[in-house]
Design an enzyme around this catalytic site. Structure first.
Site, PDB file in Angstrom:
ATOM      1  N   HIS A  56       0.861  -1.079   0.106  1.00  0.00           N
ATOM      2  CA  HIS A  56      -0.076  -0.170   0.149  1.00  0.00           C
ATOM      3  C   HIS A  56       0.794   1.123  -0.053  1.00  0.00           C
ATOM      4  O   HIS A  56       0.169   2.285   0.190  1.00  0.00           O
ATOM      5  CB  HIS A  56      -0.817   0.075   1.260  1.00  0.00           C
ATOM      6  CG  HIS A  56      -1.749  -1.058   1.434  1.00  0.00           C
ATOM      7  ND1 HIS A  56      -2.719  -1.675   0.404  1.00  0.00           N
ATOM      8  CD2 HIS A  56      -2.023  -1.970   2.520  1.00  0.00           C
ATOM      9  CE1 HIS A  56      -3.211  -2.830   0.842  1.00  0.00           C
ATOM     10  NE2 HIS A  56      -2.779  -3.043   1.938  1.00  0.00           N
ATOM     11  N   HIS A 217      -6.793  -4.344  -1.468  1.00  0.00           N
ATOM     12  CA  HIS A 217      -6.061  -5.841  -1.382  1.00  0.00           C
ATOM     13  C   HIS A 217      -6.466  -6.521  -2.431  1.00  0.00           C
ATOM     14  O   HIS A 217      -6.112  -7.940  -2.643  1.00  0.00           O
ATOM     15  CB  HIS A 217      -6.398  -6.556  -0.017  1.00  0.00           C
ATOM     16  CG  HIS A 217      -5.775  -6.027   1.272  1.00  0.00           C
ATOM     17  ND1 HIS A 217      -6.837  -5.372   2.063  1.00  0.00           N
ATOM     18  CD2 HIS A 217      -4.723  -6.007   1.668  1.00  0.00           C
ATOM     19  CE1 HIS A 217      -6.359  -4.810   3.150  1.00  0.00           C
ATOM     20  NE2 HIS A 217      -5.029  -5.356   3.050  1.00  0.00           N
TER      21      HIS A 217
END
Length: 330
Positions: A56, A217
């Site tokens: 991320h 995700h």
């Protein structure tokens, strides 16, 4: 699959080490490299800690520094950090005024941060703020409810600034909890995520398709739709966001257009332009803006739009000086 890596198993650790070495003015490793913390901790303030899986970046390690986080913990790709990592961050940054944990609303993150909090509770005063800004998850009823996505940056910035100014722990928690109903995000993708250890994408799209309502995700969204012009895509996202947030006439807001890893700046600014036109037609006053790649999903070609309705005091916290690897202004 072609990626600039040595092995999938070592990718996250090698990447974080490179980050620390590249930004050593701001950050250092904690003990045994279990967390990344500020190089210069500020005594007498509440420590603000966050974390999550790798993949991320620049969230969360890129937000460690003056005016934002004191420490961040990084797990393997799309995997929560362990309780021992979180405890290490607490022990290294708590100067006696407690710790605030900012946690994205995913099952693994919730479980490991709660476990760390329980294990450290006898030695440290700890409070938790859960970020749950994603619209899509509330529709499909997954896990604990809304996921924490790009709105996490907004929460970390505001609470980091408030802590820097000396706000005590319980007041910080109250501020963070109060933001929950006023921050909403929604994303769209043009491809799935190539996950290093599986060597395949999380979902496949045809040449004329897009995935609406994706997570960070690599999760697919709620619908696969025909690819459209940017204005139409942005209109759909914004319409859903405005319909899901408690709106007052003349509301003041931060508008944040976030790249998910594979979208060039020109396309993000184009999307921002359309989103701002839409919001202003709804009577929303855009007081602050942020455009860029900050909360990613590895190489996903996509973007998300976040709207945060903020008070005058919260806008001042947004403006408060910040000095981190990924976000900085004076």
């Amino acid at each position: 699959m072609k990626k600039f890596m040595n092995t999938a198993e070592t990718m996250a650790a090698e990447s974080v080490e490179g980050f620390v070495r590249a930004h050593e003015t701001f950050v250092v490793f904690g003990a045994d490299k279990r967390c990344v913390r500020r190089r210069h901790l500020q005594p007498g303030k509440v420590a603000v800690i966050s974390g999550g899986g790798a993949g991320h970046e620049p969230m969360h390690i890129g937000f460690v520094g003056q005016g934002m986080l004191d420490a961040a913990c990084v797990g393997h790709v799309f995997t929560s950090p362990t309780p021992s990592q979180i405890i290490s961050a607490i022990e290294e940054t708590d100067s006696g005024n407690g710790c605030l944990l900012i946690v994205k609303n995913y099952d693994g993150d919730i479980m490991n941060f709660e476990m760390a909090m329980e294990m450290a509770a006898g030695r440290h005063d700890i409070a938790t703020v859960i970020v749950a800004d994603d619209i899509e998850t509330a529709r499909v009823g997954e896990g604990h409810g809304r996921r924490g996505v790009a709105g996490t940056l907004v929460v970390e910035k505001l609470l980091g600034a408030a802590a820097e100014q000396g706000m005590p722990l319980q007041a910080l928690k109250q501020l963070g909890d109060g933001l929950s109903a006023r921050i909403r995000s929604m994303g769209v993708a043009l491809n799935g995520v190539t996950v290093p250890h599986t060597q395949r994408t999380t979902f496949a799209l045809g040449a004329g398709e897009m995935e609406v309502g994706i997570g960070i995700h690599g999760e697919p969204g709620h619908s696969r739709q025909p690819f459209a012009a940017s204005d139409a895509i942005v209109h759909q996202l914004c319409e859903t966001i405005v319909g899901d947030i408690a709106m007052q006439p003349g509301a003041k807001a931060l508008l944040f257009v976030n790249g998910l890893g594979g979208t060039p700046p020109a396309e993000l600014y184009l999307a921002y332009n359309a989103a701002r036109h839409f919001m202003e037609k709804q009577g929303i006053v855009i007081e602050r803006s942020l455009v860029g790649t900050y909360v990613t999903s590895l190489d996903m070609q996509g973007l998300s739009i976040t709207l945060a309705l903020l008070t005058a005091e919260e806008l001042q916290l947004w403006d408060f000086p910040v000095m981190t690897a990924a976000l900085r202004w004076s």
